[in-house]
Design a protein around this motif. Structure first.
Motif, PDB file in Angstrom:
ATOM      1  N   CYS A 177       0.837  -1.205   0.000  1.00  0.00           N
ATOM      2  CA  CYS A 177       0.000   0.000   0.000  1.00  0.00           C
ATOM      3  C   CYS A 177       0.869   1.253   0.000  1.00  0.00           C
ATOM      4  N   PHE A 186      -3.087   5.602  -6.371  1.00  0.00           N
ATOM      5  CA  PHE A 186      -4.004   5.671  -5.233  1.00  0.00           C
ATOM      6  C   PHE A 186      -5.095   4.609  -5.291  1.00  0.00           C
ATOM      7  N   GLU A 187      -5.570   4.274  -6.466  1.00  0.00           N
ATOM      8  CA  GLU A 187      -6.647   3.284  -6.556  1.00  0.00           C
ATOM      9  C   GLU A 187      -6.179   1.917  -6.070  1.00  0.00           C
ATOM     10  N   LEU A 190      -5.948   2.104  -2.295  1.00  0.00           N
ATOM     11  CA  LEU A 190      -7.292   2.011  -1.718  1.00  0.00           C
ATOM     12  C   LEU A 190      -7.794   0.571  -1.716  1.00  0.00           C
ATOM     13  N   SER A 191      -7.541  -0.149  -2.812  1.00  0.00           N
ATOM     14  CA  SER A 191      -7.995  -1.535  -2.914  1.00  0.00           C
ATOM     15  C   SER A 191      -7.358  -2.399  -1.832  1.00  0.00           C
ATOM     16  N   ARG A 194      -8.852  -1.609   1.596  1.00  0.00           N
ATOM     17  CA  ARG A 194     -10.204  -2.155   1.732  1.00  0.00           C
ATOM     18  C   ARG A 194     -10.186  -3.667   1.916  1.00  0.00           C
ATOM     19  N   LEU A 210      -7.253   4.823   5.309  1.00  0.00           N
ATOM     20  CA  LEU A 210      -8.223   4.977   4.222  1.00  0.00           C
ATOM     21  C   LEU A 210      -8.571   6.453   4.049  1.00  0.00           C
ATOM     22  N   VAL A 213      -5.717   8.408   2.259  1.00  0.00           N
ATOM     23  CA  VAL A 213      -5.676   8.218   0.802  1.00  0.00           C
ATOM     24  C   VAL A 213      -6.826   8.988   0.156  1.00  0.00           C
ATOM     25  N   GLN A 214      -7.991   8.942   0.796  1.00  0.00           N
ATOM     26  CA  GLN A 214      -9.145   9.668   0.241  1.00  0.00           C
ATOM     27  C   GLN A 214      -8.859  11.174   0.185  1.00  0.00           C
ATOM     28  N   SER A 226     -14.670   8.272   6.853  1.00  0.00           N
ATOM     29  CA  SER A 226     -13.722   7.296   7.410  1.00  0.00           C
ATOM     30  C   SER A 226     -13.273   7.717   8.799  1.00  0.00           C
TER      31      SER A 226
END
Length: 359
Positions: A177, A186-187, A190-191, A194, A210, A213-214, A226
């Motif tokens: 990560c 970033f996607e 995020l994955s 999660r 989380l 990153v958002q 979050s």
């Protein structure tokens, strides 16, 4: 530094510094070696491991434990080529029968499985990116993740060992990560977060990450949600100092996004009052003061932190920010930074990066 045989066990929260607790003891003082590592005395650790390697009657897993400690020390000292050369000198795949207990029945009666320490596998994956081959590191980290997850799924794994492999899974996924996050992927980051949250949806650190990153991708609503989950899942009466400060730092980030630096400073001050060694709060409070055009006080915050809690506040990011502030504040900033650098040389661990002083 224990191997991975099904009868091996390990303790400790750091997957790279877990002392062996199996009956396959090592013929050298492992707690002393790990104590050197935790104090950042990596050069002394290299010398101690070199002495251990010259000991009599070393078994294969003894050599591998020494190799893991030596490679870790070289990596911490940023001698990445030397660390990689140490591991490459094995001249065999980690899956080779050479590294399995059952290959040596006389030495390890009744033992089975791999004797490769997890630290060695991780360093083998991590080192290529230090030498300019990030794609190799990613391939090896994902392969290591597959191995860890396969171990978790094995029905023969005892409960303590399964817990250890779950900690390793979280460690590898967090490493991936951070890697993707640092390269603005970033996607993917995020994955991965999660996926971890599916296993533990009430982990406050994961929920906070989380949110971070958002924030980076501009999803302010998602980040607030979050951070709110962190507070709602843990009633205030049950908060530890660590959790209180995590919540406080999350709130401060929301204020920073809104450019309300005064409110952010208040949140960070409460964190520092609870824990004077909270480096993130100290560093971010100073930055908020800087954004508020209070350069003098921002410097005082960081200098005061280094004076009061040098072992806790001696952090490359904090020192680099302080040196940047010196450059803004003083005409003779070179002399000021030189004094700071000389002090750091006296108190810093071996793996501290002196280039952060920007001299």
């Amino acid at each position: 530094m224990a191997g991975e045989g099904e009868t091996q066990t390990a303790a400790g929260s750091d997957p790279l510094l877990s002392p062996p607790t199996s009956t396959l003891g090592l013929p050298f003082d492992v707690p002393s070696l790990l104590s050197l590592a935790r104090r950042g005395q990596w050069r002394a650790l290299l010398d101690a491991v070199a002495d251990a390697r010259r000991g009599p009657n070393l078994l294969p897993h003894h050599h591998l434990a020494c190799l893991a400690l030596s490679s870790l020390a070289l990596s911490k000292l940023r001698r990445f080529s030397d660390a990689a050369a140490e591991i490459d000198a094995l001249d065999a795949s980690f899956d080779s029968p050479r590294f399995r207990f059952e290959t040596y029945p006389a030495a390890y009666p009744g033992r089975s499985g791999s004797m490769i320490p997890f630290a060695l596998r991780f360093l083998h994956a991590d080192l290529p990116q230090r030498l300019g081959s990030r794609s190799v590191t990613l391939d090896r980290l994902y392969a290591l993740l597959d191995l860890v997850q396969s171990k978790i799924q094995e029905e023969t794994v005892a409960a303590p060992a399964a817990d250890r492999w779950r900690r390793r899974e979280a460690f590898v996924m967090a490493t991936l990560c951070c890697n993707h996050f640092a390269h603005r992927e970033f996607e993917v980051a995020l994955s991965l977060i999660r996926q971890l949250l599916e296993r533990d949806p009430s982990d406050p650190l994961l929920l906070s990450r989380l949110g971070y990153v958002q924030l980076q991708i501009g999803d302010l609503t998602g980040a607030k949600a979050s951070f709110a989950r962190v507070e709602s899942l843990h009633p205030e009466g049950e908060w530890t100092v660590e959790l209180e400060n995590l919540v406080g730092r999350n709130r401060a980030l929301e204020f920073i996004v809104a450019k309300d630096y005064t409110a952010a400073v208040r949140e960070y001050e409460e964190c520092i009052e609870r824990d004077p060694a909270d480096v993130v709060a100290l560093n971010n409070k100073a930055l908020c003061l800087l954004y508020s055009r209070d350069l003098s006080d921002s410097i005082k915050v960081l200098e005061g932190a280094l004076e009061r809690v040098p072992t806790g506040a001696l952090n490359e990011t904090l020192v680099m920010n302080l040196c940047s502030m010196y450059e803004l504040a003083y005409v003779n900033h070179g002399d000021v930074k030189k004094s700071l650098s000389n002090w750091i040389a006296q108190v810093a661990p071996d793996d501290f990066d002196p280039s952060c002083t920007r001299i």
